[in-house]
Design a protein around this motif. Sequence first.
Motif: not given
Ligand SMILES: [Zn+2]
Length: 256
Positions: A70-72, A109-111, A138-140
């Motif tokens: 959730v992009h937290s 696209d996110c790292l 990790a989703h960065a």
């Molecule tokens: Zn993302």
Amino acid sequence: MTEAGGVDSLYWWHDTAAGGDVHVAFTSVRAGNLARHVGDEDVEQIEVRRRALQQRMGVEPGTLRFLDQVHSATVLDAAAHPASPGAAPTGDAWFSRAGAEPLAIMVADCLPVLMVGRTASGGTSRAPGGEALVTAAAHAGRAGLLDGVLENTVAALHEYGAERIQAWIGPGACGSCYEVPAAMRDELAVRRPAIASETTWGTPALDLRSEAEEVLRGRGVEVRQLAGCTIEDDTLFSHRRAPGEGRFAGLVWRAR
Ligand SMILES: [Zn+2]
Ligand SMILES: [Zn+2]
């Protein structure tokens, strides 16, 4: 090593760490979309792909864990969240003590950032061979990175005894492609100068990769950059280039 053919083509990149015991990899489009809730794909089709991937990884089917991202900046202990086909815990990074749980993190696209932390002097997670080890994924994306998802992940590894941490920053939207409004770029650059960038066509952009490296190196983490750009490389999924096509995965697991 970069692998490009046969069953190895499920991976965009794959290598081993910690004496060959721990695997780190990123899937390519040939592994297919691995995320639920992207487009209108049948959930069963996604399960079929996840099973094929686990077979390729050499892990027990159903043990690879996926998050509801959730992009937290929330980091979870994988041991507290058993793998379950119908449910995924909510968070954007997790770690596994002794590398016991195979971890996945999904991006387009996110790292995706994978980590392996070790200590020779004893930690809470003691691996066979006498060296403690902890893995993390990790989703960065922009939001998570700015809220501290990488700082929190490194802190969790330190808490579990890691003294030396290696990180692999996988493919994402590069600083020459990730266009944003000038006001956003300029505001973020005040706090995080490494994030400011410009597209190849001369407009304001963000360089998440540089900022991620800055954060990690600032905490003594040894960083390996895999320079792939999701917007430019069509063997990867990109939300900006092709919205709704899918997510690929960063993976960290321990050979059995
Ligand atoms: Zn993302
Ligand atoms: Zn690019």
